[in-house]
Motif scaffolding. Structure first.
Motif, PDB file in Angstrom:
ATOM      1  N   THR A 161     -24.428   7.616  -4.576  1.00  0.00           N
ATOM      2  CA  THR A 161     -23.469   6.685  -4.004  1.00  0.00           C
ATOM      3  C   THR A 161     -23.130   5.499  -4.582  1.00  0.00           C
ATOM      4  OG1 THR A 161     -25.418   5.287  -3.064  1.00  0.00           O
ATOM      5  CG2 THR A 161     -24.873   7.184  -1.830  1.00  0.00           C
ATOM      6  N   ILE A 162     -22.046   4.915  -4.145  1.00  0.00           N
ATOM      7  CA  ILE A 162     -21.254   3.763  -4.771  1.00  0.00           C
ATOM      8  C   ILE A 162     -21.533   2.479  -3.854  1.00  0.00           C
ATOM      9  CG2 ILE A 162     -19.056   2.868  -5.748  1.00  0.00           C
ATOM     10  CD1 ILE A 162     -18.307   5.992  -5.400  1.00  0.00           C
ATOM     11  N   LEU A 163     -22.265   1.436  -4.536  1.00  0.00           N
ATOM     12  CA  LEU A 163     -22.334   0.403  -3.993  1.00  0.00           C
ATOM     13  C   LEU A 163     -21.582  -0.697  -4.682  1.00  0.00           C
ATOM     14  CD1 LEU A 163     -24.721  -1.184  -2.337  1.00  0.00           C
ATOM     15  CD2 LEU A 163     -25.230  -2.323  -4.447  1.00  0.00           C
ATOM     16  N   ALA A 164     -20.703  -1.363  -3.430  1.00  0.00           N
ATOM     17  CA  ALA A 164     -19.869  -2.663  -4.291  1.00  0.00           C
ATOM     18  C   ALA A 164     -20.655  -3.852  -3.927  1.00  0.00           C
ATOM     19  CB  ALA A 164     -18.690  -2.749  -3.364  1.00  0.00           C
ATOM     20  N   LEU A 165     -20.512  -4.533  -4.980  1.00  0.00           N
ATOM     21  CA  LEU A 165     -21.505  -6.112  -4.745  1.00  0.00           C
ATOM     22  C   LEU A 165     -20.256  -7.140  -4.850  1.00  0.00           C
ATOM     23  CD1 LEU A 165     -24.172  -6.689  -7.596  1.00  0.00           C
ATOM     24  CD2 LEU A 165     -24.439  -6.560  -5.261  1.00  0.00           C
ATOM     25  N   ILE A 220     -21.546  -1.635   1.009  1.00  0.00           N
ATOM     26  CA  ILE A 220     -20.934  -3.028   0.419  1.00  0.00           C
ATOM     27  C   ILE A 220     -22.247  -3.871   0.717  1.00  0.00           C
ATOM     28  CG2 ILE A 220     -19.481  -4.853   0.584  1.00  0.00           C
ATOM     29  CD1 ILE A 220     -17.049  -3.264   1.391  1.00  0.00           C
ATOM     30  N   ALA A 221     -22.706  -4.632  -0.364  1.00  0.00           N
ATOM     31  CA  ALA A 221     -23.745  -5.575  -0.523  1.00  0.00           C
ATOM     32  C   ALA A 221     -23.048  -7.066  -0.836  1.00  0.00           C
ATOM     33  CB  ALA A 221     -24.931  -5.589  -1.518  1.00  0.00           C
ATOM     34  N   ASP A 247     -23.107  -3.749   4.265  1.00  0.00           N
ATOM     35  CA  ASP A 247     -22.404  -2.887   5.375  1.00  0.00           C
ATOM     36  C   ASP A 247     -22.196  -1.452   4.846  1.00  0.00           C
ATOM     37  OD1 ASP A 247     -21.783  -5.073   6.995  1.00  0.00           O
ATOM     38  OD2 ASP A 247     -20.123  -5.715   5.599  1.00  0.00           O
ATOM     39  N   THR A 248     -22.556  -0.621   5.771  1.00  0.00           N
ATOM     40  CA  THR A 248     -22.399   0.841   5.203  1.00  0.00           C
ATOM     41  C   THR A 248     -20.913   1.314   5.734  1.00  0.00           C
ATOM     42  OG1 THR A 248     -24.584   1.218   5.705  1.00  0.00           O
ATOM     43  CG2 THR A 248     -22.954   3.074   5.679  1.00  0.00           C
ATOM     44  N   ILE A 249     -20.161   1.526   4.527  1.00  0.00           N
ATOM     45  CA  ILE A 249     -18.652   2.185   4.887  1.00  0.00           C
ATOM     46  C   ILE A 249     -18.657   3.453   5.027  1.00  0.00           C
ATOM     47  CG2 ILE A 249     -16.414   1.996   3.882  1.00  0.00           C
ATOM     48  CD1 ILE A 249     -17.693  -0.669   4.249  1.00  0.00           C
ATOM     49  N   ASP A 250     -19.556   4.415   4.615  1.00  0.00           N
ATOM     50  CA  ASP A 250     -19.475   5.649   4.515  1.00  0.00           C
ATOM     51  C   ASP A 250     -20.886   6.155   4.901  1.00  0.00           C
ATOM     52  OD1 ASP A 250     -19.539   8.712   4.465  1.00  0.00           O
ATOM     53  OD2 ASP A 250     -18.393   8.466   2.545  1.00  0.00           O
ATOM     54  N   PRO A 251     -21.326   6.097   6.271  1.00  0.00           N
ATOM     55  CA  PRO A 251     -22.903   6.537   6.404  1.00  0.00           C
ATOM     56  C   PRO A 251     -23.380   8.006   5.998  1.00  0.00           C
ATOM     57  CG  PRO A 251     -21.558   6.339   8.531  1.00  0.00           C
ATOM     58  CD  PRO A 251     -20.616   6.233   7.231  1.00  0.00           C
TER      59      PRO A 251
END
Ligand SMILES: Nc1ncnc2c1ncn2[C@@H]1O[C@H](COP(=O)(O)OP(=O)(O)OP(=O)(O)O)[C@@H](O)[C@H]1O
Ligand SMILES: [Mg+2]
Length: 247
Positions: free
Chosen positions: A45-49, A223-224, A235-239
């Motif tokens: 998964t891709i996490l945006a900070l 997104i953290a 926030d979860t953008i793509d569950p």
């Protein structure tokens, strides 16, 4: 999710998040910069900070990269400790790909040599190296530019070279620190869309630092949001991308 320190091996990598940050704190002098950060990134998964300037995004990313050691807390990749207050696995042993704001290309090397560098470091040479370099450059649309020097490329093309260099060795984790922020708006938007497609195709776990909300939403599964050295919310953008075993 924290795994007991003595656990290791393949069984772990099947069930652990790719990245687990546990109670990480840091100070520069007497200034607290990170304050008990807890964060997990599920595999693939891709996490945006995301967060305002100075909130500690790059500091946290540097700790994942192995460029800075946390004062306390620990970081695990696939369940294995890579950093704690007393231990730090060197960056070259973490199997990472990275791309930063300033591209950091070697000016005296051609595009081919820049992209080949991570393979060189891993002892991959000859035909295997040449094929991987071309495959990475094709992915970023720069197959015709192999012999150019960075100074002979536009900013967008230089960032594509940096991206090809980040992915060429198929690292287990990709780290990005505002890779598009030096580009003008139109280019930033189009390259952001291309990166979103590319990262989905690769399926590599990634942490992407930005203070651009639109970029974060376009690229990330989650997104953290950071504020003053702490994770304010996630926030979860793509569950569909978030495994059930990760909090
Ligand atoms: N080497 C250092 N020595 C002292 N203070 C530092 C150092 N590096 C960062 N800081 C401070 O730590 C805080 C967090 O910096 P960091 O670079 O992580 O912020 P950031 O969220 O990435 O900000 P930006 O969006 O502007 O890049 C800032 O207040 C910064 O001034
Ligand atoms: Mg920063």
């Amino acid at each position: 999710m924290i795994i007991p320190a003595k656990s290791s091996g393949n069984a772990l990598s099947r069930t652990c998040p790719a990245i687990a940050i546990h109670q990480v704190s840091h100070f520069f002098g007497s200034n607290p910069v990170l304050n008990h950060v807890n964060l997990t990134v599920p595999k693939g998964t891709i996490l945006a900070l995301l967060g305002p300037s100075g909130c500690g995004k790059s500091t946290l990313l540097k700790m994942l990269a192995g460029l800075l050691n946390p004062a306390s807390g620990e970081i695990r990749f696939d369940g294995e400790i890579v950093a704690s207050g007393s231990f730090s696995l060197p960056p070259e042993k973490r199997n990472l790909g990275m791309a930063f704001q300033d591209y950091a290309l070697w000016p005296h090397m051609s595009v081919r040599q820049n992209v080949a560098f991570p393979l060189q470091m891993r002892g991959i040479k000859g035909q295997a190296q040449a094929e991987k370099v071309m495959a990475a450059l094709e992915r970023v649309g720069l197959a015709d530019f192999v012999s150019r020097r960075p100074s002979e490329l536009s900013g967008g093309q230089q960032q594509r070279v940096a991206l090809a260099r980040a992915i060429v060795a198929e690292p287990r984790i990709l780290l990005f620190d505002e890779p598009l922020s030096n580009l003008d708006r139109d280019l930033r938007e189009s390259l952001c869309e291309e990166m979103a497609v590319l990262l989905r195709q690769l399926g590599t776990t990634a942490v992407y630092v930005t203070h651009d909300q639109h970029e974060a939403r376009a690229l990330a599964h989650r997104i953290a949001r950071m504020d003053k050295g702490a994770i304010a919310r996630i926030d979860t953008i793509d569950p569909s991308a978030v495994s059930p075993f990760v909090a």
